[in-house]
Design a protein around this motif. Structure first.
Motif, PDB file in Angstrom:
ATOM      1  N   VAL A  90      50.908 -15.461  -8.608  1.00  0.00           N
ATOM      2  CA  VAL A  90      51.642 -14.202  -8.627  1.00  0.00           C
ATOM      3  C   VAL A  90      50.998 -13.313  -9.691  1.00  0.00           C
ATOM      4  O   VAL A  90      50.474 -13.804 -10.690  1.00  0.00           O
ATOM      5  CB  VAL A  90      53.151 -14.429  -8.903  1.00  0.00           C
ATOM      6  N   GLY A  91      51.003 -12.018  -9.447  1.00  0.00           N
ATOM      7  CA  GLY A  91      50.423 -11.090 -10.409  1.00  0.00           C
ATOM      8  C   GLY A  91      51.184  -9.773 -10.429  1.00  0.00           C
ATOM      9  O   GLY A  91      51.867  -9.411  -9.479  1.00  0.00           O
ATOM     10  N   ARG A  92      51.061  -9.086 -11.554  1.00  0.00           N
ATOM     11  CA  ARG A  92      51.702  -7.780 -11.728  1.00  0.00           C
ATOM     12  C   ARG A  92      50.720  -6.901 -12.486  1.00  0.00           C
ATOM     13  O   ARG A  92      50.111  -7.337 -13.456  1.00  0.00           O
ATOM     14  CB  ARG A  92      52.985  -7.938 -12.534  1.00  0.00           C
ATOM     15  N   ASP A  93      50.578  -5.674 -12.065  1.00  0.00           N
ATOM     16  CA  ASP A  93      49.660  -4.742 -12.707  1.00  0.00           C
ATOM     17  C   ASP A  93      50.352  -3.391 -12.848  1.00  0.00           C
ATOM     18  O   ASP A  93      50.668  -2.754 -11.859  1.00  0.00           O
ATOM     19  CB  ASP A  93      48.393  -4.603 -11.874  1.00  0.00           C
ATOM     20  N   ALA A  94      50.634  -2.988 -14.077  1.00  0.00           N
ATOM     21  CA  ALA A  94      51.214  -1.668 -14.360  1.00  0.00           C
ATOM     22  C   ALA A  94      50.175  -0.904 -15.164  1.00  0.00           C
ATOM     23  O   ALA A  94      49.731  -1.383 -16.203  1.00  0.00           O
ATOM     24  CB  ALA A  94      52.505  -1.805 -15.153  1.00  0.00           C
ATOM     25  N   ASN A  95      49.775   0.251 -14.674  1.00  0.00           N
ATOM     26  CA  ASN A  95      48.742   0.999 -15.401  1.00  0.00           C
ATOM     27  C   ASN A  95      48.842   2.482 -15.131  1.00  0.00           C
ATOM     28  O   ASN A  95      49.553   2.926 -14.239  1.00  0.00           O
ATOM     29  CB  ASN A  95      47.357   0.485 -15.040  1.00  0.00           C
ATOM     30  N   MET A 121      47.654 -15.451 -17.348  1.00  0.00           N
ATOM     31  CA  MET A 121      46.787 -14.418 -17.802  1.00  0.00           C
ATOM     32  C   MET A 121      47.660 -13.280 -18.309  1.00  0.00           C
ATOM     33  O   MET A 121      48.618 -12.890 -17.661  1.00  0.00           O
ATOM     34  CB  MET A 121      45.917 -13.946 -16.632  1.00  0.00           C
ATOM     35  N   LEU A 122      47.337 -12.789 -19.462  1.00  0.00           N
ATOM     36  CA  LEU A 122      47.999 -11.612 -20.029  1.00  0.00           C
ATOM     37  C   LEU A 122      46.914 -10.661 -20.524  1.00  0.00           C
ATOM     38  O   LEU A 122      45.978 -11.085 -21.186  1.00  0.00           O
ATOM     39  CB  LEU A 122      48.892 -11.989 -21.208  1.00  0.00           C
ATOM     40  N   GLN A 123      47.049  -9.397 -20.186  1.00  0.00           N
ATOM     41  CA  GLN A 123      46.098  -8.384 -20.648  1.00  0.00           C
ATOM     42  C   GLN A 123      46.875  -7.092 -20.868  1.00  0.00           C
ATOM     43  O   GLN A 123      47.593  -6.644 -19.981  1.00  0.00           O
ATOM     44  CB  GLN A 123      45.005  -8.191 -19.599  1.00  0.00           C
ATOM     45  N   TYR A 124      46.748  -6.520 -22.063  1.00  0.00           N
ATOM     46  CA  TYR A 124      47.523  -5.341 -22.405  1.00  0.00           C
ATOM     47  C   TYR A 124      46.658  -4.363 -23.199  1.00  0.00           C
ATOM     48  O   TYR A 124      45.843  -4.782 -24.017  1.00  0.00           O
ATOM     49  CB  TYR A 124      48.744  -5.737 -23.255  1.00  0.00           C
ATOM     50  N   GLN A 125      46.865  -3.077 -22.959  1.00  0.00           N
ATOM     51  CA  GLN A 125      46.192  -2.033 -23.738  1.00  0.00           C
ATOM     52  C   GLN A 125      47.140  -0.855 -23.869  1.00  0.00           C
ATOM     53  O   GLN A 125      47.670  -0.368 -22.879  1.00  0.00           O
ATOM     54  CB  GLN A 125      44.909  -1.581 -23.051  1.00  0.00           C
TER      55      GLN A 125
END
Length: 59
Positions: free
Chosen positions: A47-52, A1-5
């Motif tokens: 595994v997951g990573r969330d930078a916001n 999964m990739l999600q970017y804004q």
């Protein structure tokens, strides 16, 4: 999964990320192993990573 804004609102502090930015990435892998009849092994890894940065409206 990739999600970017990209940031939707500029942050006036130098060198800082703008507001309402996010970069999320995740991966999941699963394997089913049947070494002999009547035996099944299931293995899964994620595994997951969330930078916001927060939205200015959330203050």
């Amino acid at each position: 999964m990739l999600q970017y804004q990209d940031p939707t609102t500029k942050n006036s502090l130098p060198g800082q990320t703008g507001w309402n930015y996010f970069d999320r990435r995740g991966l999941r892998a699963a394997v089913r192993w049947k070494p002999i009849d009547g035996m099944t092994e299931d293995f899964a890894y994620d595994v997951g990573r969330d930078a916001n940065s927060p939205s200015p409206a959330s203050f």
